[in-house]
Design a protein around this motif. Structure first.
Motif, PDB file in Angstrom:
ATOM      1  N   PRO A  21       0.825  -1.108   0.105  1.00 41.80           N
ATOM      2  CA  PRO A  21       0.039   0.395  -0.026  1.00 41.80           C
ATOM      3  C   PRO A  21       0.915   1.165  -0.106  1.00 41.80           C
ATOM      4  N   THR A  22       1.520   1.548  -1.145  1.00 39.98           N
ATOM      5  CA  THR A  22       2.275   2.716  -1.178  1.00 39.98           C
ATOM      6  C   THR A  22       2.470   3.242  -2.854  1.00 39.98           C
ATOM      7  N   GLN A  24      -3.869  -0.879  -4.482  1.00 43.80           N
ATOM      8  CA  GLN A  24      -3.568  -1.304  -3.094  1.00 43.80           C
ATOM      9  C   GLN A  24      -3.823  -0.319  -1.708  1.00 43.80           C
ATOM     10  N   ILE A  25      -3.716   1.010  -2.181  1.00 47.80           N
ATOM     11  CA  ILE A  25      -4.328   2.030  -1.066  1.00 47.80           C
ATOM     12  C   ILE A  25      -5.946   1.837  -0.782  1.00 47.80           C
ATOM     13  N   ASP A  26      -6.515   1.581  -1.875  1.00 44.77           N
ATOM     14  CA  ASP A  26      -7.854   1.600  -1.691  1.00 44.77           C
ATOM     15  C   ASP A  26      -8.386   0.598  -0.904  1.00 44.77           C
ATOM     16  N   LYS A  27      -7.517  -0.631  -0.733  1.00 39.43           N
ATOM     17  CA  LYS A  27      -7.966  -1.839   0.075  1.00 39.43           C
ATOM     18  C   LYS A  27      -8.148  -1.220   1.682  1.00 39.43           C
ATOM     19  N   ILE A  28      -7.124  -0.598   1.938  1.00 37.46           N
ATOM     20  CA  ILE A  28      -7.056  -0.221   3.240  1.00 37.46           C
ATOM     21  C   ILE A  28      -8.265   1.027   3.538  1.00 37.46           C
ATOM     22  N   THR A  66      -5.674   6.608   5.734  1.00 38.48           N
ATOM     23  CA  THR A  66      -4.930   5.707   4.682  1.00 38.48           C
ATOM     24  C   THR A  66      -3.822   6.728   4.005  1.00 38.48           C
ATOM     25  N   ALA A  72       0.041   5.534   4.003  1.00 35.27           N
ATOM     26  CA  ALA A  72       0.605   5.128   2.533  1.00 35.27           C
ATOM     27  C   ALA A  72       1.680   6.021   2.370  1.00 35.27           C
TER      28      ALA A  72
END
Length: 203
Positions: free
Chosen positions: A44-45, A141-145, A163, A167
């Motif tokens: 997530p980056t 990846q970030i949207d999942k968090i 988030t 990130a």
């Protein structure tokens, strides 16, 4: 004697111009590779500012700004138009990194402080852009968090900000760690006097 000295100075200037030109291209390439690695590594980056930070640290705030700007334009045209919206964030990263290491020595303490400071600034600006332009969507990846936080009861604004800060902090720590290693390697192979960096052998 004066003519010889003048010729040597001109040769040094020309060498530096060519060196900087290749490093700018390399820095942009590093950013693009970083972006392509994110979905492969599934982290997530962003990894789109490693080269921007490297350029800023080595060649100053204005070249760092240039690399950040060109990276966003290239990514926007060839990978995802969404990168156009975050051009200002990329410019900030390059300028701030360049300014900090123009004024302060390159060592672990300054690297950690710079990574924290830049992550906070870019998170504030990036989160605002993400929320206003995309409703909080920033990347797979970030949207999942963000989705996990929303499902846990957080409103979308708070979820996006939490988030974004996480990130950005992870991204800048990883980016600065890689830049730190690259510059240590460069220091063992090159004359660092060609760069703006205020180098300290004791890291």
């Amino acid at each position: 004697m004066d003519d010889r000295l003048r010729d040597l100075q001109n040769e040094r200037k020309n060498y530096k111009k060519v060196l900087y030109r290749y490093l700018i291209i390399l820095s942009i390439g590093i950013n693009i590779i970083g972006v392509e690695l994110v979905p492969i590594l599934n982290i997530p980056t962003f990894l789109n500012a490693i080269g921007t930070i490297l350029a800023g640290v080595l060649m100053g705030p204005f070249i760092g700004t240039l690399v950040g700007f060109l990276t966003s334009i290239i990514l926007g045209f060839f990978i995802d138009p969404g990168y156009f919206y975050f051009t200002f964030v990329s410019i900030l990263v390059g300028f701030i990194a360049g300014y900090i290491f123009k004024e302060y020595p390159f060592n672990i303490k300054t690297v950690i402080s710079a990574s924290i400071f830049i992550s906070v600034i870019t998170a504030i600006v990036g989160n605002t852009i993400s929320y206003m332009a995309f409703g909080g969507v920033a990347g797979d990846q970030i949207d999942k968090i963000t989705h996990i936080l929303i499902e846990s009861g957080f409103n979308i604004f708070l979820a996006v900000n939490i988030t974004g800060f996480f990130a950005n902090f992870l991204d800048k720590l990883l980016s600065f760690a890689l830049v730190f290693l690259v510059i240590i390697i460069m220091d063992s192979q090159m004359d660092m006097q060609d760069f703006q960096i205020r180098w300290k052998s004791k890291l």
